[in-house]
Design a protein around this motif. Structure first.
Motif, PDB file in Angstrom:
ATOM      1  N   ILE A   1       0.839  -1.204   0.000  1.00  0.00           N
ATOM      2  CA  ILE A   1       0.000   0.000   0.000  1.00  0.00           C
ATOM      3  C   ILE A   1       0.873   1.253   0.000  1.00  0.00           C
ATOM      4  N   ALA A   2       1.950   1.258   0.802  1.00  0.00           N
ATOM      5  CA  ALA A   2       2.825   2.433   0.850  1.00  0.00           C
ATOM      6  C   ALA A   2       3.444   2.692  -0.517  1.00  0.00           C
ATOM      7  N   LEU A   3       3.949   1.615  -1.157  1.00  0.00           N
ATOM      8  CA  LEU A   3       4.568   1.786  -2.478  1.00  0.00           C
ATOM      9  C   LEU A   3       3.542   2.253  -3.499  1.00  0.00           C
ATOM     10  N   PHE A   4       2.304   1.708  -3.403  1.00  0.00           N
ATOM     11  CA  PHE A   4       1.230   2.106  -4.327  1.00  0.00           C
ATOM     12  C   PHE A   4       0.956   3.606  -4.218  1.00  0.00           C
ATOM     13  N   ILE A   5       0.896   4.127  -2.969  1.00  0.00           N
ATOM     14  CA  ILE A   5       0.605   5.555  -2.800  1.00  0.00           C
ATOM     15  C   ILE A   5       1.738   6.406  -3.356  1.00  0.00           C
ATOM     16  N   ILE A   6       2.991   5.984  -3.089  1.00  0.00           N
ATOM     17  CA  ILE A   6       4.123   6.772  -3.590  1.00  0.00           C
ATOM     18  C   ILE A   6       4.110   6.817  -5.119  1.00  0.00           C
ATOM     19  N   LEU A   7       3.862   5.650  -5.758  1.00  0.00           N
ATOM     20  CA  LEU A   7       3.864   5.610  -7.225  1.00  0.00           C
ATOM     21  C   LEU A   7       2.742   6.449  -7.807  1.00  0.00           C
ATOM     22  N   LEU A   8       1.561   6.406  -7.152  1.00  0.00           N
ATOM     23  CA  LEU A   8       0.422   7.161  -7.686  1.00  0.00           C
ATOM     24  C   LEU A   8       0.682   8.669  -7.587  1.00  0.00           C
ATOM     25  N   VAL A   9       1.260   9.110  -6.440  1.00  0.00           N
ATOM     26  CA  VAL A   9       1.568  10.535  -6.299  1.00  0.00           C
ATOM     27  C   VAL A   9       2.594  10.967  -7.343  1.00  0.00           C
ATOM     28  N   PHE A  10       3.600  10.102  -7.602  1.00  0.00           N
ATOM     29  CA  PHE A  10       4.608  10.423  -8.620  1.00  0.00           C
ATOM     30  C   PHE A  10       3.970  10.560  -9.999  1.00  0.00           C
ATOM     31  N   TRP A  11       3.068   9.637 -10.327  1.00  0.00           N
ATOM     32  CA  TRP A  11       2.380   9.684 -11.627  1.00  0.00           C
ATOM     33  C   TRP A  11       1.583  10.978 -11.761  1.00  0.00           C
ATOM     34  N   LEU A  12       0.828  11.341 -10.681  1.00  0.00           N
ATOM     35  CA  LEU A  12       0.009  12.545 -10.775  1.00  0.00           C
ATOM     36  C   LEU A  12       0.884  13.788 -10.897  1.00  0.00           C
ATOM     37  N   LEU A  13       2.079  13.764 -10.275  1.00  0.00           N
ATOM     38  CA  LEU A  13       2.953  14.939 -10.398  1.00  0.00           C
ATOM     39  C   LEU A  13       3.529  15.071 -11.790  1.00  0.00           C
ATOM     40  N   ILE A  14       3.948  13.937 -12.422  1.00  0.00           N
ATOM     41  CA  ILE A  14       4.568  14.114 -13.743  1.00  0.00           C
ATOM     42  C   ILE A  14       3.535  14.313 -14.838  1.00  0.00           C
ATOM     43  N   THR A  15       2.273  13.862 -14.652  1.00  0.00           N
ATOM     44  CA  THR A  15       1.287  14.157 -15.707  1.00  0.00           C
ATOM     45  C   THR A  15       0.565  15.465 -15.432  1.00  0.00           C
ATOM     46  N   PHE A  16       0.363  15.800 -14.150  1.00  0.00           N
ATOM     47  CA  PHE A  16      -0.170  17.090 -13.732  1.00  0.00           C
ATOM     48  C   PHE A  16      -1.545  17.400 -14.288  1.00  0.00           C
ATOM     49  N   SER A  17      -2.455  16.406 -14.265  1.00  0.00           N
ATOM     50  CA  SER A  17      -3.847  16.727 -14.556  1.00  0.00           C
ATOM     51  C   SER A  17      -4.708  15.827 -13.697  1.00  0.00           C
TER      52      SER A  17
END
Lengths: 105, 161, 85
Positions: free
Chosen positions: B4-20
């Motif tokens: 779960i921790a890794l999932f949250i980190i990856l999702l936040v990273f994805w949202l930051l690099i796509t930024f929408s």
């Protein structure tokens, strides 16, 4: 205006790193100069992009690219140094010491 | 828990690099983060309770300041050696004993050493770290340890152990 | 001003190409390729300002990751292991 100054500093460091790539005598020293100077120079260019645009979409992307580039460059440098030592490339003539040769299988 | 921790980190990273923040983008990011977490979750850090201790973040900020200062010094040092007509270099590979024990602390120490004045980590075997140094200052092993890793080891111990 | 800096940054790639062509050993050529990849990221970042097209920075981020994987593969080849280890 500030962003242009930051980008100029970055390109100056890139130039020094590439000059080291030409001047130094063996692989290990070339990697020293190239990795450090070129990574910091490119981080500085990305910081210039952040200053130019502020904290909007493209600025945040530039900010994220900095740690990404940092880890990619360091891990790549470890891998290249270790690989070239295992492949049997000698240290240059000026070298004074090699502790790694004794323990390497 | 680790997944779960890794999932949250990856999702936040994805949202930051796509930024929408559209729905389609969040769904695509969630699926990609799920695949990534299932594949690589077993390599993630083991004791997650360390994330919840604020003292570690305090030391991390201080360490970041010292680290950036050392990186700047490293660059001017290397630039001086490149420009100088006679190239004052005396390279060699030295063996330095390590004090930190956990895997992630060793990884961070190796990355820090690579980015500081004239040193690149070559390998870690057992409890020793092998470092290529562009200017070997002395012949005594105790002085190596102080010059190469002494600046960072105490902070990394406080952050990761 | 920024256009001049862009041309200087592109000119720096010539240093890397010199090392790739002349390099006495295989490892020298690999160092040249690695540094070339990082320089391209800088070119993308400056072009994002001069042409005002934001997607060039996305190309830069993707290029960081791809050049990292390429460097690791080349280093593994150099140390004489199979690529599926």
């Amino acid at each position: 205006m500030v962003s242009t100054i930051i980008i100029t500093i970055g390109i100056a460091f890139n130039f020094l790193g590439c000059l080291g790539l030409i001047r130094f005598p063996d692989v290990y020293n070339r990697l020293q100069s190239a990795t450090k100077c070129v990574t910091l120079g490119t981080c500085s260019i990305l910081l210039g992009v952040l200053v130019h645009y502020g904290f909007v979409e493209v600025g945040v992307k530039a900010l994220i690219a900095i740690p990404l580039l940092f880890f990619a460059a360091t891990v790549g440098a470890h891998a290249l140094v270790r690989g070239s030592h295992i492949a049997g490339i000698k240290l240059g003539d000026k070298s004074v010491k090699d502790d790694y040769k004794e323990v390497e299988k | 828990m680790r997944f779960i921790a890794l999932f949250i980190i990856l999702l936040v990273f994805w949202l930051l690099i796509t930024f929408s923040l559209t729905l389609a983008n969040i769904v695509v990011g969630a699926v990609a983060a799920l695949i990534g977490a299932l594949l690589f979750g077993k390599y993630f850090v083991h004791n997650l309770y360390k994330f919840g201790q604020p003292k570690r973040y305090y030391w991390f900020v201080i360490y970041l300041g010292i680290f950036i200062w050392e990186v700047l010094k490293a660059n001017f040092d290397v630039a001086y050696r490149v420009i100088h007509p006679a190239m004052p270099i005396k390279p060699g590979i030295v063996r330095v004993p390590l004090e930190v024990k956990s895997e992630i602390a060793r990884t961070m120490l190796a990355n820090s050493i690579t980015m500081t004045p004239g040193t690149i980590t070559v390998d870690i075997i057992g409890d020793d770290i092998f470092v290529h140094w562009i200017y070997v200052k002395s012949d005594k092993p105790e002085e190596y340890a102080r010059e190469v890793s002494g600046r960072f080891e105490k902070y990394i111990k406080k952050i990761f152990e | 001003m920024l256009e001049v800096l862009l041309y200087i940054q592109i000119g720096l790639c010539a240093f890397c190409l010199y090392r790739i062509i002349r390099g006495p050993t295989v490892a020298d050529r690999m160092v040249g390729i690695d540094i070339f990849g990082i320089l391209v990221v800088g070119i993308c970042a400056i072009m994002a300002i001069t042409t005002d097209r934001m997607f060039l920075l996305d190309i830069g981020i993707a290029w960081v990751i791809l050049s990292f994987i390429g460097t690791l593969t080349l280093a593994k080849y150099l140390s004489g292991k199979k690529l599926n280890e």
